[in-house]
Enzyme design. Structure first.
Site, short mmCIF file in Angstrom:
data_model
loop_
_atom_site.label_atom_id
_atom_site.label_comp_id
_atom_site.label_asym_id
_atom_site.label_seq_id
_atom_site.Cartn_x
_atom_site.Cartn_y
_atom_site.Cartn_z
CG PHE A 106 -1.82 -1.07 1.46
CD1 PHE A 106 -3.13 -1.00 1.02
CD2 PHE A 106 -1.41 -2.22 2.14
CE1 PHE A 106 -4.03 -2.05 1.24
CE2 PHE A 106 -2.29 -3.27 2.37
CZ PHE A 106 -3.60 -3.18 1.91
CG ASP A 107 1.10 5.88 -1.68
OD1 ASP A 107 2.13 6.11 -1.03
OD2 ASP A 107 0.44 6.78 -2.24
#
Length: 296
Positions: free
Chosen positions: A154-155
């Protein structure tokens, strides 16, 4: 149980058929699909992720449910289910809407995530409060080495976290942004659109009955000392990630190529385009960066 809804085009490679689709005349597309009813579709970009998710049920425990949620018509649905059988995927549920907006059924399915190749459907799902991402078809055909565990990356800002800090970054110089984040290091960031899916993965990892494993990573452009607020936010939420990469603006793609996630979520179009050359990638159309894209 973790429930993931996927469009037919994200699960299978329908790119050739999609080129025949016309919004005002879907007839040629439907005719082409009907011609191929007995021809199983090739795996699409989300296929490896779905296969790994379903492996959590191999021990007999019902830990993951995957459902098809598609704009295709029921006749094309015959080919979708034939392809599912051909590839040995234990998927039993599907909704085919013949072009009507499919996101309406996410609540009834209890979906923790919706993956689609259609940006309009993804935006509609997110507007209704569901974690959703547009899967890049270019990701199809990528082979990952690790079949033993499910890996998701995930960013941070505008993905796991809200775009609060991203908006501040847009208004300030880098030094001022870092000073702001240091001063607010103990104030948790508001949750972003993918936070519920991370929650679901943590529950799957902590309560799993199968032999499958889950590994997660935070891959962010933040750097020290702005890292602290991100970590403390996860601590305040009571969730964990296995790896955290604070890259300070370095390209994410080489790091993702090493981590080998089954899917990577980011809000930046450029990051997604670069990452999709290495790993399956989902664009999360949320936050100020996407507001700017829509305005162009």
């Amino acid at each position: 149980m973790v429930t993931v809804a996927v469009s037919a085009r994200s699960l299978f490679d329908f790119e050739e058929e999609n080129r025949a689709f016309r919004e005002n005349d879907p007839g040629p597309y439907r005719a082409l699909q009907e011609e191929k009813l007995d021809l199983p579709a090739r795996p699409g970009a989300a296929f490896p992720l779905v296969r790994k998710l379903l492996a959590f049920n191999d021990s007999g425990a019902a830990e993951v449910d995957v459902a098809i949620l598609s704009r295709n018509d029921p006749v094309t649905g015959l080919r979708v289910f034939a392809s599912i059988r051909h590839h040995g995927l234990p998927i039993k549920r599907a909704v085919f809407t013949s072009g009507a907006p499919p996101h309406r059924y996410l609540g009834a399915l209890g979906a923790d995530l919706f993956l689609s190749a259609n940006m309009f459907d993804v935006r509609a799902a997110m507007a209704a409060g569901f974690p959703a991402a547009q899967v890049y078809p270019a990701s199809a055909g990528l082979n990952l080495r690790n079949d033993a565990e499910l890996c998701v990356a995930f960013d941070g800002d505008s993905v796991l976290f809200s775009d609060e800090a991203e908006r501040i970054f847009r208004l300030m110089q880098l030094e001022q942004f870092i000073d702001h984040e240091v001063r607010n290091a103990r104030d948790p960031l508001p949750p972003g659109p993918m936070k519920p899916f991370l929650d679901a993965l943590c529950l799957l990892r902590n309560g799993r009955k199968s032999g499958a494993a889950v590994r997660t990573a935070l891959v962010t452009a933040r750097s020290a000392p702005a890292h602290e607020r991100a970590i403390r936010t996860l601590m305040a939420w009571g969730v964990t990630v296995d790896e955290a990469m604070f890259l300070g603006g370095l390209p994410k793609a080489p790091f993702l190529a090493e981590f080998e996630p089954d899917i990577f979520f980011d809000d930046h179009l450029q990051n997604c385009e670069l990452a999709s050359r290495h790993v399956t990638t989902g664009h999360v159309p949320y936050g100020i960066n996407n507001e700017l894209e829509v305005a162009r």
